[in-house]
Write a protein that holds these residues in place. Structure first.
Motif, PDB file in Angstrom:
ATOM      1  N   TRP A  36     -30.475  44.975  12.659  1.00 52.16           N
ATOM      2  CA  TRP A  36     -31.660  45.025  11.839  1.00 52.16           C
ATOM      3  C   TRP A  36     -32.653  45.231  12.913  1.00 52.16           C
ATOM      4  O   TRP A  36     -32.810  44.692  14.074  1.00 52.16           O
ATOM      5  CB  TRP A  36     -32.104  43.874  10.970  1.00 52.16           C
ATOM      6  N   ARG A  38     -37.284  46.616  13.155  1.00 52.75           N
ATOM      7  CA  ARG A  38     -38.235  47.046  12.336  1.00 52.75           C
ATOM      8  C   ARG A  38     -39.401  47.652  13.103  1.00 52.75           C
ATOM      9  O   ARG A  38     -39.477  47.734  14.334  1.00 52.75           O
ATOM     10  CB  ARG A  38     -38.755  45.725  11.888  1.00 52.75           C
ATOM     11  N   ARG A  45     -40.592  50.573  17.237  1.00 55.44           N
ATOM     12  CA  ARG A  45     -39.523  50.039  16.843  1.00 55.44           C
ATOM     13  C   ARG A  45     -38.797  48.880  17.687  1.00 55.44           C
ATOM     14  O   ARG A  45     -38.723  49.246  18.791  1.00 55.44           O
ATOM     15  CB  ARG A  45     -38.264  51.170  16.470  1.00 55.44           C
ATOM     16  N   VAL A  48     -34.699  43.267  15.719  1.00 55.81           N
ATOM     17  CA  VAL A  48     -34.856  41.966  14.992  1.00 55.81           C
ATOM     18  C   VAL A  48     -33.504  41.255  15.283  1.00 55.81           C
ATOM     19  O   VAL A  48     -33.645  39.978  15.594  1.00 55.81           O
ATOM     20  CB  VAL A  48     -34.992  42.352  13.625  1.00 55.81           C
ATOM     21  N   ASP A  89     -44.745  40.052  10.330  1.00 60.59           N
ATOM     22  CA  ASP A  89     -43.260  40.248   9.913  1.00 60.59           C
ATOM     23  C   ASP A  89     -43.568  41.544   9.120  1.00 60.59           C
ATOM     24  O   ASP A  89     -42.317  42.372   8.953  1.00 60.59           O
ATOM     25  CB  ASP A  89     -42.658  39.324   9.216  1.00 60.59           C
ATOM     26  N   TYR A  93     -38.139  47.892   7.797  1.00 58.91           N
ATOM     27  CA  TYR A  93     -37.014  47.242   8.114  1.00 58.91           C
ATOM     28  C   TYR A  93     -35.676  48.397   8.148  1.00 58.91           C
ATOM     29  O   TYR A  93     -35.526  48.607   7.033  1.00 58.91           O
ATOM     30  CB  TYR A  93     -36.622  46.077   7.587  1.00 58.91           C
TER      31      TYR A  93
END
Length: 118
Positions: A36, A38, A45, A48, A89, A93
């Motif tokens: 993953w 994000r 980018r 994660v 956050d 994603y």
């Protein structure tokens, strides 16, 4: 050709939780490491979390202890459980796949928006 479809994004208050899902198709899921990433508005980018074919997990420092990555090989799905969410956050994603756990990911999903309000 690998296809990845993310789901589970949405709007949540700070301190809340969300679980993202990514459904894999087109190849043999168990041959791929999954990850993953994000991307927040105006930012690059960033990584994660990732899980290997054997379930070895790695996390970015900013999410360690709050996020958990997991995979279900029977369902061809990888998950990202996100707890104690913070406004920082907030991002799109993306799910990604790495054939035979290569360092670089070679297949990407379209992304799902996560917004955390303060």
């Amino acid at each position: 050709q690998v296809q990845l479809v993310e789901s589970g994004g949405g709007l949540v208050q700070a301190g809340g939780s969300l679980r993202l899902s990514c459904t894999f198709s087109g190849r043999t899921f168990s041959w791929y490491g999954m990850g993953w990433f994000r991307q927040a508005p105006g930012k690059e980018r960033e990584f994660v979390a990732r899980t290997s074919r054997t379930g070895r997990d790695t996390y970015a420092g900013s999410v360690k202890g709050r996020f958990t990555i997991s995979r279900d090989n029977a369902k061809n799905t990888v998950y990202l459980q996100m707890n104690s969410l913070k406004p920082e956050d907030t991002a799109v994603y993306y799910c990604a796949a790495a054939f035979l756990d290569t360092v670089d990911f070679d297949s990407w999903g379209q992304g799902t928006q996560v917004t955390v309000s303060s």
